[in-house]
Design a protein around this motif. Sequence first.
Motif, PDB file in Angstrom:
ATOM      1  N   GLN A  77      48.413  37.836  39.861  1.00  0.00           N
ATOM      2  CA  GLN A  77      49.905  37.283  39.987  1.00  0.00           C
ATOM      3  C   GLN A  77      50.642  37.921  40.974  1.00  0.00           C
ATOM      4  O   GLN A  77      51.647  38.270  40.814  1.00  0.00           O
TER       5      GLN A  77
ATOM      6  N   LEU B  13      52.412  36.297  43.372  1.00  0.00           N
ATOM      7  CA  LEU B  13      53.666  35.863  43.519  1.00  0.00           C
ATOM      8  C   LEU B  13      54.470  36.361  42.221  1.00  0.00           C
ATOM      9  O   LEU B  13      55.942  36.547  42.762  1.00  0.00           O
ATOM     10  N   ILE B  14      54.228  36.521  40.965  1.00  0.00           N
ATOM     11  CA  ILE B  14      55.133  37.318  40.092  1.00  0.00           C
ATOM     12  C   ILE B  14      55.560  38.564  40.388  1.00  0.00           C
ATOM     13  O   ILE B  14      56.725  38.947  40.143  1.00  0.00           O
ATOM     14  N   GLN B  15      54.579  39.413  41.075  1.00  0.00           N
ATOM     15  CA  GLN B  15      54.924  40.631  41.443  1.00  0.00           C
ATOM     16  C   GLN B  15      55.973  40.789  42.603  1.00  0.00           C
ATOM     17  O   GLN B  15      56.933  41.379  42.457  1.00  0.00           O
ATOM     18  N   SER B  16      55.816  39.779  43.621  1.00  0.00           N
ATOM     19  CA  SER B  16      56.813  39.532  44.456  1.00  0.00           C
ATOM     20  C   SER B  16      58.156  39.296  44.125  1.00  0.00           C
ATOM     21  O   SER B  16      59.039  39.728  44.611  1.00  0.00           O
ATOM     22  N   LEU B  17      58.184  38.280  43.308  1.00  0.00           N
ATOM     23  CA  LEU B  17      59.467  37.870  42.650  1.00  0.00           C
ATOM     24  C   LEU B  17      60.245  38.889  41.807  1.00  0.00           C
ATOM     25  O   LEU B  17      61.519  39.138  41.855  1.00  0.00           O
ATOM     26  N   THR B  18      59.374  39.533  41.173  1.00  0.00           N
ATOM     27  CA  THR B  18      59.881  40.882  40.324  1.00  0.00           C
ATOM     28  C   THR B  18      60.598  41.836  40.964  1.00  0.00           C
ATOM     29  O   THR B  18      61.818  42.049  40.877  1.00  0.00           O
TER      30      THR B  18
ATOM     31  N   MET C 222      51.716  41.742  36.861  1.00  0.00           N
ATOM     32  CA  MET C 222      52.639  42.392  35.940  1.00  0.00           C
ATOM     33  C   MET C 222      53.064  43.758  36.832  1.00  0.00           C
ATOM     34  O   MET C 222      52.307  44.443  37.086  1.00  0.00           O
TER      35      MET C 222
ATOM     36  N   THR D 140      52.170  35.874  49.479  1.00  0.00           N
ATOM     37  CA  THR D 140      51.191  35.805  48.460  1.00  0.00           C
ATOM     38  C   THR D 140      50.113  35.000  49.287  1.00  0.00           C
ATOM     39  O   THR D 140      48.814  35.334  49.016  1.00  0.00           O
TER      40      THR D 140
END
Length: 209
Positions: free
Chosen positions: A144, A146-151, A1, A63
């Motif tokens: 997460q 990857l999720i941080q990168s995408l966000t 997050m 990542t």
Amino acid sequence: MVTLSQLFPFAAIALGLVLTPGPNMIYLISRSLCQGRRAGYISLLGVALGFLFYMLCAAAGITALIMAVPLAYDALRIAGALYLLYMAWQTLFGGKSPFQLRTLPPDSTRKLFAMGLLTNLLNPKAAILYLTLLPQFIRPEQGQVLIQSLTLGFTQITISMLVNGTIIFAAGAIATFLAQRPSWQKLQRWVMGTVLAGLAVRMAMEGKR
């Protein structure tokens, strides 16, 4: 997050970079002035696809890199700081105003989109943005990656599209305004160059998280 302490500084840098004249801005403005706003927006869609391509590639690579080589974090931090210093120098002392019209022939919708995409894919500024600046705002301890990168990546794309879309809409008026007031162009360069240099120093001075 992703937290607000990550998002706001990254958004500020993304805003500063998109406001710094580069290949994308120069092409979009010239296209809009030569062929109209519709052509500018179609070209902008191509630019957006280029950003999406770089963002997805970088997110996957970052990542893996952060998980495998902890020291790579510091290397990317220093590279990002050096890149911001280079952008500050270019803003202050290099290049012409993007609002100086370049003659471009009318092109089809498909070619407009393709040229926007190609302009961004061949722009080292786009690649370096994701490879060196994005990792500075990722916190592996939060999980997460990857999720941080995408966000963060989608945040940058959104800011870029909003700013460039506004510039396309107002390209003619802005070009006329700046042509009549060259001192404003100089002021914009110094303000943006100083901001980028300050961000570079701050990034270089930060210790490894």
